[in-house]
Design an enzyme around this catalytic site. Structure first.
Site, mmCIF file in Angstrom:
data_model
loop_
_atom_site.group_PDB
_atom_site.id
_atom_site.type_symbol
_atom_site.label_atom_id
_atom_site.label_comp_id
_atom_site.label_asym_id
_atom_site.label_seq_id
_atom_site.Cartn_x
_atom_site.Cartn_y
_atom_site.Cartn_z
ATOM 1 C CG ASN A 35 -77.032 32.798 -60.668
ATOM 2 O OD1 ASN A 35 -77.350 33.047 -61.831
ATOM 3 N ND2 ASN A 35 -77.145 31.598 -60.138
ATOM 4 N N PRO A 36 -78.871 36.392 -61.194
ATOM 5 C CG PRO A 36 -79.118 38.116 -62.735
ATOM 6 C CD PRO A 36 -78.084 37.228 -62.098
ATOM 7 C CG PHE A 63 -81.670 28.459 -58.667
ATOM 8 C CD1 PHE A 63 -82.157 28.294 -59.958
ATOM 9 C CD2 PHE A 63 -80.297 28.551 -58.492
ATOM 10 C CE1 PHE A 63 -81.287 28.210 -61.042
ATOM 11 C CE2 PHE A 63 -79.426 28.468 -59.569
ATOM 12 C CZ PHE A 63 -79.923 28.299 -60.834
HETATM 13 C C1 LIG Z 1 -80.924 31.921 -60.372
HETATM 14 S S1 LIG Z 1 -81.533 32.055 -58.735
HETATM 15 C C2 LIG Z 1 -79.999 32.253 -57.852
HETATM 16 C C3 LIG Z 1 -80.052 31.775 -56.432
HETATM 17 C C4 LIG Z 1 -78.675 31.742 -55.733
HETATM 18 N N1 LIG Z 1 -78.072 33.039 -55.686
HETATM 19 C C5 LIG Z 1 -77.746 30.785 -56.463
HETATM 20 O O1 LIG Z 1 -76.893 31.222 -57.238
HETATM 21 O O2 LIG Z 1 -77.894 29.574 -56.249
HETATM 22 C C6 LIG Z 1 -82.241 33.671 -58.738
HETATM 23 C C7 LIG Z 1 -82.860 34.107 -57.424
HETATM 24 O O3 LIG Z 1 -83.349 35.449 -57.612
HETATM 25 C C8 LIG Z 1 -84.595 35.593 -56.962
HETATM 26 N N2 LIG Z 1 -85.315 36.686 -57.644
HETATM 27 C C9 LIG Z 1 -85.983 36.637 -58.821
HETATM 28 N N3 LIG Z 1 -86.518 37.839 -59.103
HETATM 29 C C10 LIG Z 1 -86.183 38.661 -58.078
HETATM 30 C C11 LIG Z 1 -86.477 40.036 -57.781
HETATM 31 N N4 LIG Z 1 -87.193 40.778 -58.617
HETATM 32 N N5 LIG Z 1 -85.992 40.560 -56.633
HETATM 33 C C12 LIG Z 1 -85.260 39.799 -55.776
HETATM 34 N N6 LIG Z 1 -84.964 38.495 -56.001
HETATM 35 C C13 LIG Z 1 -85.410 37.931 -57.142
HETATM 36 C C14 LIG Z 1 -85.254 34.228 -57.106
HETATM 37 O O4 LIG Z 1 -86.272 34.048 -56.123
HETATM 38 C C15 LIG Z 1 -84.064 33.294 -56.961
HETATM 39 O O5 LIG Z 1 -83.887 32.888 -55.636
#
Ligand SMILES: C[S@@+](CC[C@H](N)C(=O)[O-])C[C@H]1O[C@@H](n2cnc3c(N)ncnc32)[C@H](O)[C@@H]1O
Length: 318
Positions: free
Chosen positions: A218-219, A111
């Site tokens: 930031n999920p 991302f």
């Molecule tokens: C919107 S991105 C945010 C990335 C970074 N924190 C940013 O703000 O640029 C969401 C991140 O959550 C991770 N993610 C999604 N589902 C997840 C889960 N169940 N457990 C852990 N990480 C998860 C994704 O792989 C991704 O890297």
């Protein structure tokens, strides 16, 4: 001039072509426009500034713009602009992007950090309890769920010297990129990065990083039905599991909240970036189902949309 350049195909630059940086910017902007590439002029400017060793056009010296590109520069411009023609986001094309005061490596499909997430980091930095700390605290502990390229964790580590961060992500590529960025910035000593899924690995997370003073995330929060409305650039190159939050956009947010009530120190805080429809739903969820947490406030982004939720674990006295 531009038609002549591209009539022989865009992937390789014409060997006999002499073109200045300024002309190349104009030609590629026109070519991008013809092919329906978004932000054609900006894309061309970012790529050509990057080839000339600068971040933005404003940093490139005027004279440099009027100089003819040498063979190596011309080939590189053609190579990178041809990637952009495939709709690859410019951040992946130039392999780096700035987040707050840090420059981070970017690699698909991890991302690409968005500007509003810089505001999420500011919310933590505005919290004087965390920044000044009380006089007895020499360390602070934080968990980031879903670290991606490491943007949030590394910005916080950079700004708060007494902070230790546990960062996790379910994507191996994201975990590796966060570590790589931490090493490049010299912030690796106060960071632990784990390949863990907040939905499936709650017990492991509890055993590794319990307790923390605050949790930030930031999920993925988009509603699945809205995924198809995203730009081609995003759909084709970014990891869908970084964006898709399931039917109601809360499939990762719910487990984060459940974990927080066990993981946070009393009065420890949760900072979440969410979709504009989420704050009232999350507030209701907390009030009805999670008695250990308190919904403190909703904050808006720069465009005045309600995008951030701040919550707190109740203290021992309630
Ligand atoms: C919107 S991105 C945010 C990335 C970074 N924190 C940013 O703000 O640029 C969401 C991140 O959550 C991770 N993610 C999604 N589902 C997840 C889960 N169940 N457990 C852990 N990480 C998860 C994704 O792989 C991704 O890297």
């Amino acid at each position: 001039m531009c038609c002549w350049l591209f009539s022989r195909g865009a992937v390789a630059p014409p060997a006999d072509c002499s073109i200045t940086a300024e002309q190349a910017i104009r030609c590629w902007a026109q070519h991008f426009t013809l092919h329906g590439i978004s932000e054609p002029l900006l894309s061309s400017q970012y790529i050509i500034s990057h080839v000339l060793g600068e971040k933005t056009l404003a940093c490139v010296q005027r004279k440099r713009l009027r100089d003819t590109l040498n063979d190596r520069e011309r080939e590189r411009v053609w190579e990178l602009c041809s990637k952009r023609l495939t709709r690859m986001p410019v951040q992946y094309v130039i392999e780096e992007w700035d987040f707050r005061d840090l420059t981070l490596k970017m690699r698909p499909p991890v991302f690409i950090p968005r500007p509003e997430t810089e505001e999420l980091v500011s919310l933590v930095l505005e919290d004087s309890r965390l920044i000044q700390g009380d006089s007895h605290r020499t360390d602070l502990r934080c968990l980031e769920v879903g670290c991606g390229s490491g943007a949030i964790s590394l910005s916080l580590l950079h700004s708060i010297p007494q902070l230790r961060v546990f960062a996790l992500d379910q994507s191996q590529t994201a975990v590796c990129l966060t570590m790589e960025n931490a090493n490049r910035l010299g912030l690796q000593d106060r960071l632990e990065v784990h390949l863990l899924d907040v939905i499936k690995d709650a017990d492991v997370i509890l055993s590794k990083c319990n307790p923390v003073d605050f949790l930030i995330s930031n999920p993925p929060y988009l509603l699945s039905q809205d995924m198809k409305t995203l730009q081609t650039e995003i759909l084709k190159f970014e990891d869908h599991s970084a964006l898709d939050g399931g039917l109601d956009g809360l499939s990762v947010i719910r487990p984060i909240l459940a974990l927080s009530s066990k993981l946070l120190t009393p009065r420890g805080r949760i900072y979440l970036e969410v979709a504009p429809c989420h704050p009232p739903i999350i507030q209701q969820l907390i009030e009805e189902m999670m008695p250990g947490l308190l919904y403190l406030e909703t904050r808006c982004d720069l465009t005045n949309r309600p995008r951030f939720c701040i919550l707190q674990k109740k203290g021992e006295d309630g």
